[in-house]
Design a protein around this motif. Structure first.
Motif, PDB file in Angstrom:
ATOM      1  N   GLY A 352       0.805  -0.950  -0.024  1.00 40.21           N
ATOM      2  CA  GLY A 352       0.024   0.159  -0.086  1.00 40.21           C
ATOM      3  C   GLY A 352       0.872   1.362  -0.111  1.00 40.21           C
ATOM      4  N   TYR A 353       2.175   1.346   0.591  1.00 42.95           N
ATOM      5  CA  TYR A 353       2.715   2.390   0.884  1.00 42.95           C
ATOM      6  C   TYR A 353       4.311   2.201   0.446  1.00 42.95           C
ATOM      7  N   THR A 354       4.819   3.229  -0.067  1.00 42.09           N
ATOM      8  CA  THR A 354       6.112   3.093  -0.343  1.00 42.09           C
ATOM      9  C   THR A 354       7.007   4.308   0.213  1.00 42.09           C
ATOM     10  N   ILE A 355       8.148   3.977   0.770  1.00 42.58           N
ATOM     11  CA  ILE A 355       9.121   4.979   1.331  1.00 42.58           C
ATOM     12  C   ILE A 355      10.313   5.419   0.373  1.00 42.58           C
ATOM     13  N   VAL A 356      10.460   6.366   0.058  1.00 45.72           N
ATOM     14  CA  VAL A 356      11.518   6.400  -0.930  1.00 45.72           C
ATOM     15  C   VAL A 356      12.857   7.400  -0.521  1.00 45.72           C
ATOM     16  N   ASP A 357      14.073   6.611  -0.270  1.00 48.64           N
ATOM     17  CA  ASP A 357      15.281   7.229   0.004  1.00 48.64           C
ATOM     18  C   ASP A 357      16.144   7.636  -1.149  1.00 48.64           C
ATOM     19  N   ARG A 358      16.401   8.903  -1.005  1.00 45.79           N
ATOM     20  CA  ARG A 358      17.512   9.214  -1.985  1.00 45.79           C
ATOM     21  C   ARG A 358      19.040   8.643  -1.494  1.00 45.79           C
ATOM     22  N   ILE A 359      19.734   7.973  -2.344  1.00 43.91           N
ATOM     23  CA  ILE A 359      21.114   7.713  -2.009  1.00 43.91           C
ATOM     24  C   ILE A 359      21.779   8.890  -1.596  1.00 43.91           C
ATOM     25  N   GLY A 360      22.699   8.681  -0.404  1.00 46.25           N
ATOM     26  CA  GLY A 360      23.640   9.513   0.027  1.00 46.25           C
ATOM     27  C   GLY A 360      23.026  10.615   0.977  1.00 46.25           C
ATOM     28  N   THR A 361      23.347  10.189   2.184  1.00 46.30           N
ATOM     29  CA  THR A 361      23.127  11.244   3.532  1.00 46.30           C
ATOM     30  C   THR A 361      24.252  12.112   3.508  1.00 46.30           C
ATOM     31  N   ARG A 362      24.060  13.454   3.592  1.00 46.29           N
ATOM     32  CA  ARG A 362      25.200  14.437   3.340  1.00 46.29           C
ATOM     33  C   ARG A 362      25.525  15.006   4.945  1.00 46.29           C
ATOM     34  N   VAL A 363      26.788  15.144   5.143  1.00 49.67           N
ATOM     35  CA  VAL A 363      27.266  15.830   6.149  1.00 49.67           C
ATOM     36  C   VAL A 363      27.928  17.199   6.112  1.00 49.67           C
ATOM     37  N   GLY A 383      11.025  10.277   0.931  1.00 48.03           N
ATOM     38  CA  GLY A 383       9.768  10.617   0.274  1.00 48.03           C
ATOM     39  C   GLY A 383       8.733   9.482   0.710  1.00 48.03           C
ATOM     40  N   GLY A 384       7.669   9.751   0.634  1.00 47.16           N
ATOM     41  CA  GLY A 384       6.837   8.634   0.747  1.00 47.16           C
ATOM     42  C   GLY A 384       5.349   8.630  -0.265  1.00 47.16           C
ATOM     43  N   MET A 385       4.630   7.760  -0.637  1.00 49.13           N
ATOM     44  CA  MET A 385       3.491   8.090  -1.304  1.00 49.13           C
ATOM     45  C   MET A 385       2.586   6.641  -1.186  1.00 49.13           C
ATOM     46  N   LEU A 386       1.341   6.801  -1.412  1.00 49.57           N
ATOM     47  CA  LEU A 386       0.338   5.794  -1.354  1.00 49.57           C
ATOM     48  C   LEU A 386       0.335   5.154  -2.812  1.00 49.57           C
ATOM     49  N   VAL A 387       0.752   4.138  -2.995  1.00 55.26           N
ATOM     50  CA  VAL A 387       0.737   3.354  -4.339  1.00 55.26           C
ATOM     51  C   VAL A 387      -0.396   2.316  -4.571  1.00 55.26           C
ATOM     52  N   ASP A 388      -1.224   1.841  -3.648  1.00 57.52           N
ATOM     53  CA  ASP A 388      -2.571   0.848  -3.684  1.00 57.52           C
ATOM     54  C   ASP A 388      -3.252   1.253  -2.762  1.00 57.52           C
ATOM     55  N   SER A 389      -4.189   2.039  -3.261  1.00 61.19           N
ATOM     56  CA  SER A 389      -5.124   2.356  -2.284  1.00 61.19           C
ATOM     57  C   SER A 389      -6.216   1.357  -1.975  1.00 61.19           C
ATOM     58  N   GLN A 390      -6.170   0.151  -2.299  1.00 61.71           N
ATOM     59  CA  GLN A 390      -6.943  -0.997  -1.845  1.00 61.71           C
ATOM     60  C   GLN A 390      -6.430  -1.691  -0.752  1.00 61.71           C
ATOM     61  N   ALA A 391      -5.088  -1.618  -0.571  1.00 67.22           N
ATOM     62  CA  ALA A 391      -4.434  -2.303   0.313  1.00 67.22           C
ATOM     63  C   ALA A 391      -4.400  -1.813   1.691  1.00 67.22           C
ATOM     64  N   ILE A 392      -4.832  -0.715   2.132  1.00 66.72           N
ATOM     65  CA  ILE A 392      -5.147  -0.364   3.410  1.00 66.72           C
ATOM     66  C   ILE A 392      -6.605   0.311   3.719  1.00 66.72           C
ATOM     67  N   LYS A 393      -7.036  -0.243   4.793  1.00 64.52           N
ATOM     68  CA  LYS A 393      -8.454   0.531   5.430  1.00 64.52           C
ATOM     69  C   LYS A 393      -8.272   0.973   6.766  1.00 64.52           C
ATOM     70  N   VAL A 394      -9.107   1.916   6.845  1.00 65.39           N
ATOM     71  CA  VAL A 394      -9.091   2.694   8.095  1.00 65.39           C
ATOM     72  C   VAL A 394     -10.366   2.790   8.787  1.00 65.39           C
ATOM     73  N   LEU A 395     -10.317   2.328  10.338  1.00 68.38           N
ATOM     74  CA  LEU A 395     -11.401   2.381  11.026  1.00 68.38           C
ATOM     75  C   LEU A 395     -11.467   3.831  11.941  1.00 68.38           C
ATOM     76  N   ALA A 396     -12.513   4.556  11.516  1.00 70.00           N
ATOM     77  CA  ALA A 396     -12.750   6.021  12.135  1.00 70.00           C
ATOM     78  C   ALA A 396     -13.889   5.620  13.280  1.00 70.00           C
ATOM     79  N   LEU A 397     -13.434   6.214  14.498  1.00 71.50           N
ATOM     80  CA  LEU A 397     -14.426   6.198  15.784  1.00 71.50           C
ATOM     81  C   LEU A 397     -15.488   7.195  15.586  1.00 71.50           C
ATOM     82  N   SER A 398     -16.742   6.763  15.578  1.00 72.41           N
ATOM     83  CA  SER A 398     -17.725   7.686  15.798  1.00 72.41           C
ATOM     84  C   SER A 398     -17.581   9.119  16.446  1.00 72.41           C
TER      85      SER A 398
END
Length: 400
Positions: A352-363, A383-398
């Motif tokens: 459902g969700y992909t985390i994207v790391d750019r190579i190279g931490t700089r100091v 970065g991050g992005m939702l790639v499959d919106s059918q893969a995750i469901k959410v329960l909201a409390l009333s």
């Protein structure tokens, strides 16, 4: 002290005994007289906290045992030389030839704003530390890219199909509709400080210190962004995407389906069962719950229609505690149980969700701004992005 299986078995045994005690007290609380309920509630809450501590301790020991078995990496000569030169830069500020060694080891040069890329081994260790401390990194898909941005194509359906007879003409099929989605990228920064005296001490593990300090700062910011970030100069969290009550058959791509608990600020075992079965069977094989620690403590008290507790402790090596037979990821960036809160989610987060790391931490080493301390202004693009919106469901409390 090295961790062994006996340590984990002892903790698992303690976890099982404490859960039995918790069930006994909670059952008495439910069935007890009004005069006794206040006292029993306090005892149940204390036991609930202890269960969380033991469960977390068991998981931590299992990670340590796994880390001991992990083989050490062996880098190239160029990578080794780069690491040696980089640590000389960290300790003494000497960067003679570091740029050339960096280019050979990583195939990248210095950026215009200065600073140096950390060695590949240290960069990898930072990512591993982030995995250990970030619930989202533990369960989501992660990729590393060399460019500052990331895009990918997704299928939105539309390819025609049907049945034909053996000798019937084969009609042309429709062309599937493709959509392009982009990761919401941002630059993380941290600025850990050390004294020059510490850096001069040969027994001071400068590499380990820098990695741990940076990872701690990054993980706190990342976790919030991956969960609920708004996508403005940061990743967009999965809870920030539009939500609707529509099911998978009619819901547009990129929107998450949410269910409503029907209980003001609360939830029931039936709500969680409905949440599980709102997810297609193909996703359920690798699915798990995600919620805050306070919500875990609440659902630990819930029973099914047969009177059985729906949370069960993991009592053997490698067996996690489960909720309705599914794993639970505690994520403190999830909303706590409250009216109108998206307090629980369930899904296959790797799909459902992909985390994207750019190579190279700089100091960038800074011995001037905060004398006598030396600052290490460290940046990383993620970065991050939702790639499959059918893969995750959410329960909201009333709402109330």
């Amino acid at each position: 002290m090295a961790v062994d299986k006996k340590d984990i078995e002892d903790v698992a045994e303690a976890l099982g005994k404490k859960f039995d005690e918790f069930k006994e007290k909670n059952d008495k609380r439910i069935d007890g007289l009004e005069a006794e309920k206040g006292k029993l509630s306090g005892q149940v809450d204390t036991l609930n906290e202890k269960l969380s501590e033991l469960d977390e301790l068991k998981s931590g020991l299992e990670k340590e045992l796994l880390a001991l078995k992990r083989p050490d990496g062996t880098g190239s000569k160029a990578a080794s030389e780069h690491k040696t030169a980089f640590m000389q830069f960290v300790r003494k500020g000497i960067d003679n030839g570091l740029g050339d060694l960096q280019a050979k080891a990583l195939q990248i040069g210095n950026e215009a704003d200065g600073g140096y890329a950390v060695p590949e081994e240290l960069d990898r260790n930072i990512i591993e530390l982030l995995k250990d401390t970030s619930p989202m990194r533990q369960v989501c898909n992660q990729i590393t890219v060399g460019s500052p941005d990331y895009k990918r194509l997704v299928s939105l359906g539309g390819a025609g199909s049907g049945w034909v007879g053996e000798t019937d003409a084969r009609p042309a099929t429709g062309t599937p509709t493709l959509g392009q989605i982009s990761a919401f990228m941002g630059e993380l920064y941290a600025n850990p400080q050390a004294t020059q005296t510490s850096l001069d001490d040969i027994f001071f593990n400068a590499e380990g210190w820098l990695g741990e300090e940076v990872s701690r700062e990054f993980s706190e910011k990342e976790g919030s962004a991956f969960t609920s970030g708004n996508g403005l100069n940061k990743p967009k969290g999965y809870l920030a995407y539009e939500m609707t009550l529509e099911n998978d058959k009619i819901r547009a791509f990129g929107k998450l389906q949410k269910l409503i608990s029907g209980v003001a600020g609360g939830l029931t075992a039936d709500n969680l069962i409905d949440l599980i079965h709102s997810l297609k069977a193909g996703y359920r094989a690798n699915a798990r719950f995600m919620m805050s620690n306070l919500t875990v403590a609440y659902v630990r008290k819930l029973k099914d229609e047969r009177g059985d507790y729906i949370w069960q402790p993991g009592l053997t090596l490698g067996q996690p505690s489960t909720l309705l037979s599914y794993g639970v990821t505690e994520n403190e960036d999830m909303p706590d149980r409250a009216a109108d809160a998206n307090a629980v989610s369930f899904g296959d987060y790797k799909r459902g969700y992909t985390i994207v790391d750019r190579i190279g931490t700089r100091v960038l080493r800074d011995p001037y701004t905060n004398k006598p301390n030396v600052g290490f202004y460290t940046t990383k693009r993620v970065g991050g992005m939702l790639v499959d919106s059918q893969a995750i469901k959410v329960l909201a409390l009333s709402a109330e």
